[in-house]
Design a protein around this motif. Structure first.
Motif, PDB file in Angstrom:
ATOM      1  N   SER A   1       0.486   8.160   3.533  1.00 50.23           N
ATOM      2  CA  SER A   1       1.830   8.558   3.255  1.00 50.23           C
ATOM      3  C   SER A   1       2.664   8.018   4.215  1.00 50.23           C
ATOM      4  N   GLN A   2       2.642   7.201   5.081  1.00 55.98           N
ATOM      5  CA  GLN A   2       3.661   6.253   5.689  1.00 55.98           C
ATOM      6  C   GLN A   2       4.151   5.054   4.730  1.00 55.98           C
TER       7      GLN A   2
ATOM      8  N   ASP B   1       5.761   4.277   1.443  1.00 55.95           N
ATOM      9  CA  ASP B   1       6.667   5.032   0.429  1.00 55.95           C
ATOM     10  C   ASP B   1       6.270   4.966  -0.926  1.00 55.95           C
TER      11      ASP B   1
ATOM     12  N   LEU C   1       3.408   7.600  -1.208  1.00 55.18           N
ATOM     13  CA  LEU C   1       4.032   8.951  -1.058  1.00 55.18           C
ATOM     14  C   LEU C   1       4.661   9.414  -2.070  1.00 55.18           C
ATOM     15  N   ARG C   2       5.330   8.603  -2.944  1.00 52.52           N
ATOM     16  CA  ARG C   2       5.927   8.866  -4.237  1.00 52.52           C
ATOM     17  C   ARG C   2       5.262   8.873  -5.547  1.00 52.52           C
TER      18      ARG C   2
END
Length: 296
Positions: free
Chosen positions: A218-219, A221, A224-225
């Motif tokens: 999740s670091q 990007d 994460l998206r």
């Protein structure tokens, strides 16, 4: 024995490379042509053992003629003959040698391809060696900036690890696949690989590692998206809640259905292990944390 008989051709070729009182230098050019003709003759006759030997000799001849490319091709043919004979150790040795010869030519792609051919041949009989060949094939390409070409190799190695039930190693290779995908901007493959690694950890009953993997990924990007990140988050939450039906529902989702087949098969079997025990452990940890923070 006819002049074109492969055995006769081998005898002639051997004589041309054997020094004697009347022959002071070997005629490798003529001999190599005869070895190649013999190898093809033996192969057509399905005399794979003799064909293997002839291809070995033809390869040596091409090396003596300073033609490593042709030598490599004959080594691969010898490897194929060894596969027919189920001589697995020789399969590995021949394809490795072929790869080395391609490297001498400065050709990383065929060098990697040769190792991959050997790996595929060894998957059932010598899976550990197959994985090593896949890993070496990836290294050759990555050292030459060919990350976009290693993705399928990492998938193949991961599949072998899963068959061996070495899930930590399988997850590790999926993360390597994700990293390689990142370097060549293959974001779709990258996000699928990260979700796949999380699923593999969950299948192996390692919730802590699955959670850590999710937090680490999740670091990034792009992940994460992504839909894959949202799917992973819901899956981990369902595990934390001990919600077996929700886990099964997520495992049937379209996001997971778009992953590699090897990962889908594992996901469809979730949850494994005692999910209620995990829920209880999580609750205990939360209570302990509250006690430590209680200043009254």
């Amino acid at each position: 024995m006819a002049p074109s008989d492969p055995h006769n051709l081998i005898t002639k070729a051997d004589n041309l490379t054997t020094l004697s009182l009347t022959r002071w230098s070997a005629d490798w050019r003529s001999a190599t042509l005869l070895y190649e003709q013999a190898a093809n003759g033996f192969r057509l006759a399905k005399d794979y053992d003799s064909a293997k030997t002839a291809f070995e000799k033809a390869s040596k001849g091409q090396e003596m003629l300073s033609s490593p490319w042709e030598a490599a091709k004959h080594m691969e043919s010898a490897g194929a003959m060894s596969k027919e004979l189920s001589k697995w150790r020789e399969v590995k040795d021949f394809y490795q040698r072929a790869s080395e010869l391609y490297i001498e030519c400065g050709r990383s792609q065929p060098a990697s391809d040769s190792l991959a051919k050997g790996a595929r041949a060894l998957e059932a009989a010598m899976p550990e060696e197959a994985i090593q060949l896949y890993a070496n094939a990836c290294t050759i390409l990555e050292d030459d900036g060919g990350e976009q070409m290693v993705i399928d190799l990492y998938r193949a190695a991961t599949c072998v690890y899963i068959k061996l039930e070495k899930y930590t190693d399988a997850a590790s290779f999926l993360l390597k696949l994700g990293l390689a995908s990142d370097k060549c901007n293959a974001t779709n493959s990258q996000c699928k690989a990260y979700l796949g690694a999380i699923i593999v950890y969950l299948y192996a009953h390692d919730f802590k590692q699955a959670e850590k993997c999710y937090n680490d990924c999740s670091q990034i990007d792009v992940f994460l998206r992504s839909d894959e990140s949202r799917c992973a988050s819901k899956l981990l939450a369902a595990y934390t809640d001990g919600d077996i039906e929700e886990i099964k529902k997520i495992a049937q989702s379209s996001t997971i259905s778009n992953l590699d087949h090897m990962v889908i098969r594992l996901a469809r079997k979730l949850p494994t292990g005692d999910v209620n025990a995990l829920k209880a452990n999580t609750a205990n940890e939360e209570e302990k944390l509250l006690d430590e923070n209680d200043l009254t």
